[in-house]
Design a protein around this motif. Structure first.
Motif, PDB file in Angstrom:
ATOM      1  N   VAL A   1       3.032  10.226   1.243  1.00 18.65           N
ATOM      2  CA  VAL A   1       2.660  10.295   2.654  1.00 18.65           C
ATOM      3  C   VAL A   1       3.430  11.381   3.382  1.00 18.65           C
ATOM      4  O   VAL A   1       2.903  12.066   4.237  1.00 18.65           O
ATOM      5  N   LEU A   2       4.694  11.572   3.067  1.00 17.11           N
ATOM      6  CA  LEU A   2       5.531  12.470   3.835  1.00 17.11           C
ATOM      7  C   LEU A   2       5.572  13.879   3.280  1.00 17.11           C
ATOM      8  O   LEU A   2       6.117  14.764   3.914  1.00 17.11           O
TER       9      LEU A   2
ATOM     10  N   ASP B   1      14.735   6.213  -2.858  1.00 16.98           N
ATOM     11  CA  ASP B   1      14.321   4.879  -2.402  1.00 16.98           C
ATOM     12  C   ASP B   1      13.408   4.990  -1.180  1.00 16.98           C
ATOM     13  O   ASP B   1      12.384   4.301  -1.088  1.00 16.98           O
ATOM     14  N   GLU B   2      13.793   5.856  -0.235  1.00 17.81           N
ATOM     15  CA  GLU B   2      12.972   6.045   0.960  1.00 17.81           C
ATOM     16  C   GLU B   2      11.609   6.615   0.576  1.00 17.81           C
ATOM     17  O   GLU B   2      10.571   6.211   1.126  1.00 17.81           O
ATOM     18  N   PHE B   3      11.617   7.562  -0.359  1.00  9.72           N
ATOM     19  CA  PHE B   3      10.376   8.195  -0.797  1.00  9.72           C
ATOM     20  C   PHE B   3       9.443   7.177  -1.443  1.00  9.72           C
ATOM     21  O   PHE B   3       8.246   7.126  -1.143  1.00  9.72           O
ATOM     22  N   GLU B   4      10.005   6.351  -2.320  1.00 12.05           N
ATOM     23  CA  GLU B   4       9.178   5.350  -2.995  1.00 12.05           C
ATOM     24  C   GLU B   4       8.591   4.360  -1.997  1.00 12.05           C
ATOM     25  O   GLU B   4       7.446   3.926  -2.142  1.00 12.05           O
ATOM     26  N   ASN B   5       9.371   4.003  -0.975  1.00 16.92           N
ATOM     27  CA  ASN B   5       8.846   3.103   0.053  1.00 16.92           C
ATOM     28  C   ASN B   5       7.714   3.767   0.831  1.00 16.92           C
ATOM     29  O   ASN B   5       6.701   3.139   1.147  1.00 16.92           O
TER      30      ASN B   5
ATOM     31  N   LEU C   1       5.782   6.104  -0.278  1.00 22.81           N
ATOM     32  CA  LEU C   1       4.635   6.243  -1.170  1.00 22.81           C
ATOM     33  C   LEU C   1       3.782   4.985  -1.179  1.00 22.81           C
ATOM     34  O   LEU C   1       2.553   5.036  -1.260  1.00 22.81           O
ATOM     35  N   ALA C   2       4.438   3.853  -1.127  1.00 21.93           N
ATOM     36  CA  ALA C   2       3.725   2.573  -1.173  1.00 21.93           C
ATOM     37  C   ALA C   2       3.398   2.046   0.217  1.00 21.93           C
ATOM     38  O   ALA C   2       2.978   0.904   0.367  1.00 21.93           O
ATOM     39  N   ASN C   3       3.603   2.907   1.254  1.00 24.02           N
ATOM     40  CA  ASN C   3       3.350   2.505   2.635  1.00 24.02           C
ATOM     41  C   ASN C   3       4.170   1.288   3.036  1.00 24.02           C
ATOM     42  O   ASN C   3       3.689   0.389   3.730  1.00 24.02           O
ATOM     43  N   ARG C   4       5.433   1.249   2.546  1.00 24.47           N
ATOM     44  CA  ARG C   4       6.342   0.172   2.923  1.00 24.47           C
ATOM     45  C   ARG C   4       7.350   0.710   3.931  1.00 24.47           C
ATOM     46  O   ARG C   4       8.000   1.734   3.694  1.00 24.47           O
TER      47      ARG C   4
ATOM     48  N   THR D   1      -5.898   5.988   4.112  1.00 24.95           N
ATOM     49  CA  THR D   1      -4.747   6.708   4.649  1.00 24.95           C
ATOM     50  C   THR D   1      -3.883   7.345   3.579  1.00 24.95           C
ATOM     51  O   THR D   1      -3.086   8.226   3.882  1.00 24.95           O
ATOM     52  N   SER D   2      -4.015   6.906   2.328  1.00 22.58           N
ATOM     53  CA  SER D   2      -3.274   7.530   1.230  1.00 22.58           C
ATOM     54  C   SER D   2      -3.877   7.105  -0.097  1.00 22.58           C
ATOM     55  O   SER D   2      -4.582   6.108  -0.181  1.00 22.58           O
ATOM     56  N   PHE D   3      -3.605   7.899  -1.127  1.00 23.16           N
ATOM     57  CA  PHE D   3      -4.125   7.613  -2.457  1.00 23.16           C
ATOM     58  C   PHE D   3      -3.055   6.892  -3.275  1.00 23.16           C
ATOM     59  O   PHE D   3      -2.464   7.441  -4.193  1.00 23.16           O
ATOM     60  N   SER D   4      -2.815   5.656  -2.905  1.00 20.18           N
ATOM     61  CA  SER D   4      -1.850   4.827  -3.613  1.00 20.18           C
ATOM     62  C   SER D   4      -2.482   4.313  -4.900  1.00 20.18           C
ATOM     63  O   SER D   4      -3.669   4.519  -5.158  1.00 20.18           O
ATOM     64  N   ALA D   5      -1.686   3.620  -5.701  1.00 24.96           N
ATOM     65  CA  ALA D   5      -2.148   3.173  -7.013  1.00 24.96           C
ATOM     66  C   ALA D   5      -3.365   2.255  -6.917  1.00 24.96           C
ATOM     67  O   ALA D   5      -4.216   2.243  -7.818  1.00 24.96           O
ATOM     68  N   ASP D   6      -3.465   1.498  -5.838  1.00 23.21           N
ATOM     69  CA  ASP D   6      -4.578   0.546  -5.724  1.00 23.21           C
ATOM     70  C   ASP D   6      -5.601   0.956  -4.675  1.00 23.21           C
ATOM     71  O   ASP D   6      -6.442   0.159  -4.283  1.00 23.21           O
ATOM     72  N   ALA D   7      -5.557   2.206  -4.214  1.00 27.46           N
ATOM     73  CA  ALA D   7      -6.473   2.642  -3.158  1.00 27.46           C
ATOM     74  C   ALA D   7      -7.929   2.556  -3.601  1.00 27.46           C
ATOM     75  O   ALA D   7      -8.792   2.071  -2.864  1.00 27.46           O
ATOM     76  N   ALA D   8      -8.235   3.031  -4.819  1.00 30.84           N
ATOM     77  CA  ALA D   8      -9.616   2.992  -5.301  1.00 30.84           C
ATOM     78  C   ALA D   8     -10.111   1.556  -5.438  1.00 30.84           C
ATOM     79  O   ALA D   8     -11.264   1.248  -5.119  1.00 30.84           O
ATOM     80  N   GLU D   9      -9.239   0.689  -5.905  1.00 29.23           N
ATOM     81  CA  GLU D   9      -9.615  -0.730  -6.036  1.00 29.23           C
ATOM     82  C   GLU D   9      -9.909  -1.330  -4.664  1.00 29.23           C
ATOM     83  O   GLU D   9     -10.865  -2.104  -4.507  1.00 29.23           O
TER      84      GLU D   9
END
Length: 487
Positions: free
Chosen positions: A17-18, A91-95, A97-100, A204-212
């Protein structure tokens, strides 16, 4: 970093995202030869850092020196997408990425009288009773009125489990609430169904489960009845996982090439897919200058396969692929490893993708044009402060209204999108004309009914209503209602 942590990172890495990233799910080896050309620069750099640590008057910290040195090496590449992450930054990046996020669970905007709540997610704010339209004026004992949005939100956010006392204004009355901060999962895919069986999805982002999530929502819409057309909104979607883009493409194309990639040796290694499907209705993709990376991968593929038409403005132009490589001592490198082209060999990097239907004027004209193209005959808007509904559906887009001298003015291109009208600028006469089969009106800078502010032409609704029979509107100074039909 232990092996469990490494596996977890590859498994859970989602949308960047960032940093506008298109990320591969596994690391490529970095050749040691690329780091030792011309003697032994690694040993030389290590020696310099050690001597600075022992001798410099400021007694610099070795870890800080190392981080600065690494950042300098990365900067020398001239590639904004190759980045070094410290363990904390990772850690911030991974959060992200997962929109956490850690916060109270609201989307806000900066307003003159405080921080305006434009959306409330499932979480602490909702449980505490915060509502859309509330204005936060204090966090703790400190005012947030007039602060830049980043500073204001920093006072509201904090460590998970801690509490923040907020003072809000709601309908002119003051309200004090205490909210416990927590980790918030922001939805990646949202959607709704407009009149005429027009399905709308915002990704809003292509996360691992976005297509699902997209597939699940499509199935839900189909269960509610026939879909006449679909809008996939990728505006301001900065990218994410390549696999997510591939899986999403499989929802609209049976098989083919997703992208052509060019690695450091210039070899083309196309990314292909099979086992897909087609949809029995037209598909429209909304894009803008913030649509990047995986958004461009999907858009380019669906354009090339004639599976969808793109509406909006030219995309960002990030046609490169990054790999996330873990470091043994913590942190990671995000390294550009490939550039890509669309299935028809169109360039994306640094040039972007042109939409099939270009729209000027910003968010609302883009959305309304997509809805009109998808088959929405009559458009009705209600704008309460910055909260906008289109035909009764809340949307994230908004526009500004001018209220001066007893007149209500709206952006000319917003009005044109409501009416399905054309906007034409006459440079010789310095005039703006709105025209459709329903009517026409011309505005000149020195004439009544038009105001120019920040480069945007705002036109009088009262004057427009005289020219366009389908236009109806009302404004009580707080709530604006506006509707029109294309003929």
């Amino acid at each position: 970093m232990n092996s469990t942590r490494k596996r977890k990172m590859w498994r859970q890495t989602a949308a960047a995202v960032l940093s506008l990233s298109l990320i591969l799910p596994a690391a490529l080896p970095v050749s040691a030869a690329t780091l030792t050309i011309g003697g032994n620069p690694i040993d030389r750099a290590k020696e310099v850092l050690e001597k600075l640590e022992r001798n410099h008057v400021s007694a610099p910290d070795a870890q800080k020196l190392s981080d600065v040195a690494i950042q300098a090496v990365i900067k020398s590449l001239g590639d904004p997408y190759t980045q070094y992450f410290t363990p904390e930054q990772l850690d911030e990046f991974e959060n992200s990425l997962a929109n956490r996020y850690v916060g109270i669970g609201v989307r806000v905007s900066q307003q003159p009288d405080g921080v305006y709540v434009s959306q409330v997610f499932d979480g602490p704010a909702q449980k505490a009773g915060i509502k859309v339209g509330d204005v936060i004026v204090k966090a703790g004992d400190e005012t947030v009125i007039g602060l830049p949005l980043g500073e204001a939100t920093a006072k509201i956010m904090g460590e998970p489990g801690t509490e923040v006392k907020l003072q809000l204004l709601r309908d002119g009355e003051s309200l004090d609430l205490t909210v416990k901060r927590a980790q918030i999962q922001v939805p990646v895919v949202t959607g709704q169904k407009f009149d005429g069986n027009i399905a709308y999805l915002r990704v809003t982002s292509f996360s691992a489960d976005a297509a699902e999530q997209v597939a699940t929502m499509l199935d839900f819409f189909k269960s509610q009845g026939e879909i006449k057309s679909l809008i996939v909104d990728l505006r301001d979607n900065p990218g994410g996982l390549l696999d997510a883009a591939k899986e999403m493409a499989r929802l609209f194309v049976k098989e083919g090439t997703l992208i052509h990639t060019k690695n450091r040796t210039g070899q083309d290694e196309p990314v292909t897919f099979t086992g897909g499907q087609t949809q029995p209705f037209p598909v429209h993709i909304l894009v803008n200058g913030g649509s990047a990376s995986a958004s461009e991968v999907l858009t380019g593929a669906l354009q090339d396969y004639k599976a969808a038409k793109a509406i909006g403005t030219k995309t960002y132009g990030k046609g490169s692929v990054q790999n996330l490589i873990p470091l043994d001592n913590g942190g990671a490198l995000k390294v550009t490893v490939e550039e890509y082209l669309t299935p028809n060999q169109r360039q994306v990097n640094r040039v972007g993708l042109e939409p099939d239907i270009a729209v000027e004027g910003g968010q609302v004209p883009e959305l309304l044009t997509a809805l009109r193209t998808a088959g929405l005959a009559t458009i009705s808007l209600e704008l309460n402060r910055i909260n906008l509904t289109v035909n009764g559906h809340a949307v994230e887009d908004s526009f500004r209204v001018l209220r001066e001298d007893g007149q209500t003015y709206v952006p000319a291109r917003v009005l044109a999108a409501v009416l399905g009208a054309k906007v034409e600028w006459n440079a010789d006469a310095a005039s703006v004309q709105l025209s459709s089969a329903d009517g026409a009106v011309t505005y000149t800078p020195d004439g009544a009914g038009v105001k120019l502010q920040d480069g945007i032409s705002y036109v009088s609704l009262a004057q427009a209503a005289e020219a366009f029979k389908s236009l109806s509107w009302s404004d009580d100074g707080r709530l604006l209602k506006l509707s029109g039909s294309a003929k």
